[in-house]
Design a protein around this motif. Sequence first.
Motif, PDB file in Angstrom:
ATOM      1  N   GLY A 128      -3.225  -0.754  10.028  1.00 42.11           N
ATOM      2  CA  GLY A 128      -3.445  -1.186   8.653  1.00 42.11           C
ATOM      3  C   GLY A 128      -4.035  -0.092   7.782  1.00 42.11           C
ATOM      4  O   GLY A 128      -4.303   1.026   8.248  1.00 42.11           O
ATOM      5  N   LEU A 129      -4.240  -0.410   6.531  1.00 41.78           N
ATOM      6  CA  LEU A 129      -4.766   0.543   5.562  1.00 41.78           C
ATOM      7  C   LEU A 129      -6.285   0.623   5.602  1.00 41.78           C
ATOM      8  O   LEU A 129      -6.962  -0.360   5.900  1.00 41.78           O
TER       9      LEU A 129
ATOM     10  N   HIS B  87       3.257   4.764   2.142  1.00 37.22           N
ATOM     11  CA  HIS B  87       2.158   3.797   2.257  1.00 37.22           C
ATOM     12  C   HIS B  87       0.811   4.467   2.010  1.00 37.22           C
ATOM     13  O   HIS B  87       0.686   5.692   2.071  1.00 37.22           O
TER      14      HIS B  87
ATOM     15  N   ARG C 154       4.031  -2.505   4.915  1.00 35.32           N
ATOM     16  CA  ARG C 154       4.121  -3.870   4.385  1.00 35.32           C
ATOM     17  C   ARG C 154       2.904  -4.205   3.535  1.00 35.32           C
ATOM     18  O   ARG C 154       3.022  -4.826   2.479  1.00 35.32           O
ATOM     19  N   GLN C 155       1.711  -3.790   3.981  1.00 37.11           N
ATOM     20  CA  GLN C 155       0.507  -4.021   3.175  1.00 37.11           C
ATOM     21  C   GLN C 155       0.646  -3.359   1.809  1.00 37.11           C
ATOM     22  O   GLN C 155       0.330  -3.961   0.782  1.00 37.11           O
ATOM     23  N   THR C 156       1.102  -2.118   1.815  1.00 39.68           N
ATOM     24  CA  THR C 156       1.287  -1.382   0.566  1.00 39.68           C
ATOM     25  C   THR C 156       2.329  -2.073  -0.300  1.00 39.68           C
ATOM     26  O   THR C 156       2.121  -2.271  -1.504  1.00 39.68           O
TER      27      THR C 156
ATOM     28  N   ARG D 195       3.053  -2.524   9.599  1.00 37.08           N
ATOM     29  CA  ARG D 195       1.920  -3.123   8.878  1.00 37.08           C
ATOM     30  C   ARG D 195       1.459  -2.309   7.676  1.00 37.08           C
ATOM     31  O   ARG D 195       1.245  -2.856   6.587  1.00 37.08           O
ATOM     32  N   ARG D 196       1.276  -1.008   7.837  1.00 39.59           N
ATOM     33  CA  ARG D 196       0.742  -0.177   6.755  1.00 39.59           C
ATOM     34  C   ARG D 196       1.684  -0.141   5.549  1.00 39.59           C
ATOM     35  O   ARG D 196       1.241  -0.166   4.403  1.00 39.59           O
TER      36      ARG D 196
ATOM     37  N   THR E 286      -4.204   5.315   6.262  1.00 34.06           N
ATOM     38  CA  THR E 286      -4.630   4.512   7.409  1.00 34.06           C
ATOM     39  C   THR E 286      -5.720   5.271   8.165  1.00 34.06           C
ATOM     40  O   THR E 286      -5.900   6.482   7.949  1.00 34.06           O
TER      41      THR E 286
ATOM     42  N   ASP F 208       3.246  -5.183  -0.322  1.00 34.93           N
ATOM     43  CA  ASP F 208       2.742  -6.456  -0.846  1.00 34.93           C
ATOM     44  C   ASP F 208       1.873  -6.239  -2.088  1.00 34.93           C
ATOM     45  O   ASP F 208       1.935  -7.019  -3.042  1.00 34.93           O
ATOM     46  N   ILE F 209       1.071  -5.173  -2.075  1.00 35.43           N
ATOM     47  CA  ILE F 209       0.234  -4.861  -3.238  1.00 35.43           C
ATOM     48  C   ILE F 209       1.122  -4.437  -4.410  1.00 35.43           C
ATOM     49  O   ILE F 209       0.926  -4.877  -5.547  1.00 35.43           O
TER      50      ILE F 209
ATOM     51  N   VAL G  93      -5.943   1.071   0.534  1.00 36.08           N
ATOM     52  CA  VAL G  93      -5.752  -0.086  -0.345  1.00 36.08           C
ATOM     53  C   VAL G  93      -5.848   0.366  -1.805  1.00 36.08           C
ATOM     54  O   VAL G  93      -5.032  -0.041  -2.648  1.00 36.08           O
TER      55      VAL G  93
END
Length: 179
Positions: A25-26, A7, A58-60, A55-56, A10, A62-63, A31
Amino acid sequence: MIFLARHGETPYNAEERFQGQVAVGLTERGVQQAHELAAVAAEREWAGLYCSPLRRARQTADIVAAGIGLEPIPDDRFMEADAGTWTDRLYTEIEADDPEGWAAYHETDPDFRFPGGESLEELMERAVDGFVAVTHGGRLPALIVCHRGVIRAARSHTHIRGLETFMAWDVPNGTLEPL
Protein backbone atom coordinates in the motif's frame (compact mmCIF):
# COMPACT_ATOMS: atom_id res chain seq x y z
CA MET A 1 -4.61 10.04 -26.31
CA ILE A 2 -3.36 7.97 -23.38
CA PHE A 3 -1.69 9.39 -20.29
CA LEU A 4 0.24 7.29 -17.78
CA ALA A 5 0.52 7.96 -14.06
CA ARG A 6 2.76 6.23 -11.57
CA HIS A 7 1.24 5.28 -8.23
CA GLY A 8 2.14 7.17 -5.08
CA GLU A 9 5.07 6.26 -2.86
CA THR A 10 5.07 2.97 -0.94
CA PRO A 11 7.25 1.80 1.96
CA TYR A 12 9.15 -0.33 -0.57
CA ASN A 13 9.91 2.74 -2.71
CA ALA A 14 11.20 4.58 0.35
CA GLU A 15 13.36 1.59 1.35
CA GLU A 16 14.60 0.96 -2.23
CA ARG A 17 13.16 -2.54 -2.22
CA PHE A 18 11.79 -4.48 -5.22
CA GLN A 19 8.00 -4.72 -5.02
CA GLY A 20 7.30 -6.70 -8.15
CA GLN A 21 3.69 -7.82 -7.93
CA VAL A 22 3.41 -7.76 -4.12
CA ALA A 23 0.35 -6.07 -2.60
CA VAL A 24 2.03 -3.05 -1.02
CA GLY A 25 0.00 0.00 0.00
CA LEU A 26 0.84 3.68 -0.06
CA THR A 27 2.72 5.65 2.58
CA GLU A 28 1.24 8.89 3.94
CA ARG A 29 3.43 10.68 1.40
CA GLY A 30 2.09 8.35 -1.31
CA VAL A 31 -1.49 9.22 -0.40
CA GLN A 32 -0.58 12.92 -0.62
CA GLN A 33 1.03 12.33 -4.03
CA ALA A 34 -2.16 10.55 -5.18
CA HIS A 35 -4.24 13.56 -4.11
CA GLU A 36 -1.86 15.89 -5.96
CA LEU A 37 -2.14 13.64 -9.02
CA ALA A 38 -5.93 13.75 -8.74
CA ALA A 39 -5.85 17.56 -8.70
CA VAL A 40 -3.69 17.64 -11.85
CA ALA A 41 -5.88 15.02 -13.55
CA ALA A 42 -9.02 17.01 -12.68
CA GLU A 43 -7.77 19.83 -14.92
CA ARG A 44 -8.49 17.63 -17.98
CA GLU A 45 -11.48 15.79 -19.40
CA TRP A 46 -11.18 11.98 -19.33
CA ALA A 47 -13.26 9.30 -21.02
CA GLY A 48 -11.54 6.35 -19.35
CA LEU A 49 -9.60 5.52 -16.20
CA TYR A 50 -7.64 2.26 -16.07
CA CYS A 51 -5.25 0.87 -13.51
CA SER A 52 -3.05 -1.98 -12.47
CA PRO A 53 -4.94 -4.15 -9.98
CA LEU A 54 -1.97 -4.11 -7.59
CA ARG A 55 -2.86 -2.44 -4.30
CA ARG A 56 -0.61 0.63 -4.62
CA ALA A 57 -1.90 1.46 -8.11
CA ARG A 58 -5.51 0.75 -7.19
CA GLN A 59 -5.28 2.99 -4.11
CA THR A 60 -3.89 5.78 -6.27
CA ALA A 61 -6.52 5.21 -8.97
CA ASP A 62 -9.33 5.30 -6.41
CA ILE A 63 -8.13 8.70 -5.16
CA VAL A 64 -7.84 9.98 -8.75
CA ALA A 65 -11.28 8.54 -9.54
CA ALA A 66 -12.87 10.63 -6.79
CA GLY A 67 -11.36 13.73 -8.41
CA ILE A 68 -12.38 13.02 -12.00
CA GLY A 69 -15.66 11.15 -11.55
CA LEU A 70 -14.72 7.88 -13.27
CA GLU A 71 -14.51 4.35 -11.91
CA PRO A 72 -11.09 2.72 -12.44
CA ILE A 73 -11.03 -0.33 -14.70
CA PRO A 74 -8.34 -2.77 -13.47
CA ASP A 75 -6.25 -4.54 -16.09
CA ASP A 76 -3.54 -7.10 -15.31
CA ARG A 77 -1.53 -5.97 -18.32
CA PHE A 78 -0.64 -2.80 -16.41
CA MET A 79 0.88 -4.65 -13.42
CA GLU A 80 4.52 -4.14 -12.50
CA ALA A 81 7.05 -6.67 -13.75
CA ASP A 82 7.20 -9.96 -11.91
CA ALA A 83 10.54 -9.46 -10.15
CA GLY A 84 10.83 -13.16 -9.29
CA THR A 85 13.34 -13.90 -6.53
CA TRP A 86 14.27 -10.21 -6.32
CA THR A 87 10.82 -9.43 -4.89
CA ASP A 88 10.92 -8.09 -1.31
CA ARG A 89 14.70 -7.61 -1.48
CA LEU A 90 16.62 -4.37 -1.00
CA TYR A 91 18.51 -3.06 -4.01
CA THR A 92 21.75 -3.14 -2.01
CA GLU A 93 21.23 -6.83 -1.16
CA ILE A 94 20.69 -7.74 -4.79
CA GLU A 95 23.69 -5.73 -5.93
CA ALA A 96 25.85 -7.55 -3.36
CA ASP A 97 24.42 -11.05 -3.94
CA ASP A 98 23.98 -10.92 -7.73
CA PRO A 99 26.36 -8.29 -9.16
CA GLU A 100 26.12 -9.69 -12.71
CA GLY A 101 22.31 -9.67 -12.67
CA TRP A 102 22.27 -6.21 -11.10
CA ALA A 103 24.61 -4.91 -13.81
CA ALA A 104 22.51 -6.52 -16.57
CA TYR A 105 19.38 -4.89 -15.14
CA HIS A 106 20.99 -1.44 -14.87
CA GLU A 107 22.60 -1.68 -18.28
CA THR A 108 19.19 -2.81 -19.56
CA ASP A 109 20.57 -5.80 -21.34
CA PRO A 110 17.73 -6.69 -23.74
CA ASP A 111 18.03 -10.31 -22.62
CA PHE A 112 17.61 -9.44 -18.93
CA ARG A 113 15.05 -11.47 -17.03
CA PHE A 114 14.31 -11.14 -13.34
CA PRO A 115 15.51 -14.45 -11.83
CA GLY A 116 12.40 -16.61 -11.56
CA GLY A 117 10.30 -13.77 -13.02
CA GLU A 118 9.56 -11.82 -16.13
CA SER A 119 11.83 -10.40 -18.84
CA LEU A 120 11.71 -6.73 -19.76
CA GLU A 121 10.59 -7.80 -23.24
CA GLU A 122 7.63 -9.71 -21.75
CA LEU A 123 6.74 -6.69 -19.62
CA MET A 124 6.82 -4.42 -22.68
CA GLU A 125 4.73 -6.79 -24.83
CA ARG A 126 2.09 -7.16 -22.12
CA ALA A 127 1.87 -3.41 -21.49
CA VAL A 128 1.70 -2.57 -25.20
CA ASP A 129 -1.13 -5.11 -25.59
CA GLY A 130 -2.97 -3.21 -22.85
CA PHE A 131 -2.39 0.18 -24.50
CA VAL A 132 -3.68 -1.16 -27.82
CA ALA A 133 -6.80 -2.54 -26.10
CA VAL A 134 -7.46 0.82 -24.42
CA THR A 135 -7.03 2.62 -27.74
CA HIS A 136 -9.35 0.24 -29.57
CA GLY A 137 -11.86 0.44 -26.71
CA GLY A 138 -12.47 4.05 -27.71
CA ARG A 139 -12.59 5.54 -24.21
CA LEU A 140 -10.12 8.30 -24.99
CA PRO A 141 -8.55 10.33 -23.62
CA ALA A 142 -7.62 7.72 -21.04
CA LEU A 143 -5.57 7.79 -17.88
CA ILE A 144 -3.76 4.62 -16.80
CA VAL A 145 -2.44 4.42 -13.24
CA CYS A 146 0.39 1.92 -13.24
CA HIS A 147 4.05 1.39 -12.31
CA ARG A 148 7.52 2.66 -13.13
CA GLY A 149 8.44 -0.49 -15.05
CA VAL A 150 5.33 -0.26 -17.22
CA ILE A 151 5.96 3.42 -17.94
CA ARG A 152 9.62 2.78 -18.74
CA ALA A 153 8.66 -0.07 -21.07
CA ALA A 154 6.06 2.15 -22.75
CA ARG A 155 8.54 4.98 -23.23
CA SER A 156 11.17 2.60 -24.63
CA HIS A 157 8.60 1.25 -27.09
CA THR A 158 6.87 4.44 -28.19
CA HIS A 159 10.07 6.41 -28.65
CA ILE A 160 11.41 3.57 -30.81
CA ARG A 161 14.66 3.54 -28.88
CA GLY A 162 14.33 -0.01 -27.59
CA LEU A 163 14.62 -1.57 -24.18
CA GLU A 164 18.25 -0.46 -23.99
CA THR A 165 16.79 2.88 -22.85
CA PHE A 166 14.60 1.33 -20.12
CA MET A 167 16.61 2.80 -17.22
CA ALA A 168 16.98 6.20 -18.93
CA TRP A 169 13.39 7.16 -18.11
CA ASP A 170 13.02 8.92 -14.75
CA VAL A 171 9.54 8.20 -13.41
CA PRO A 172 8.90 9.70 -9.96
CA ASN A 173 5.95 8.57 -7.87
CA GLY A 174 2.70 10.39 -8.57
CA THR A 175 3.67 11.75 -11.99
CA LEU A 176 1.34 12.12 -14.98
CA GLU A 177 2.77 11.95 -18.50
CA PRO A 178 1.43 11.44 -22.02
CA LEU A 179 2.19 8.10 -23.64
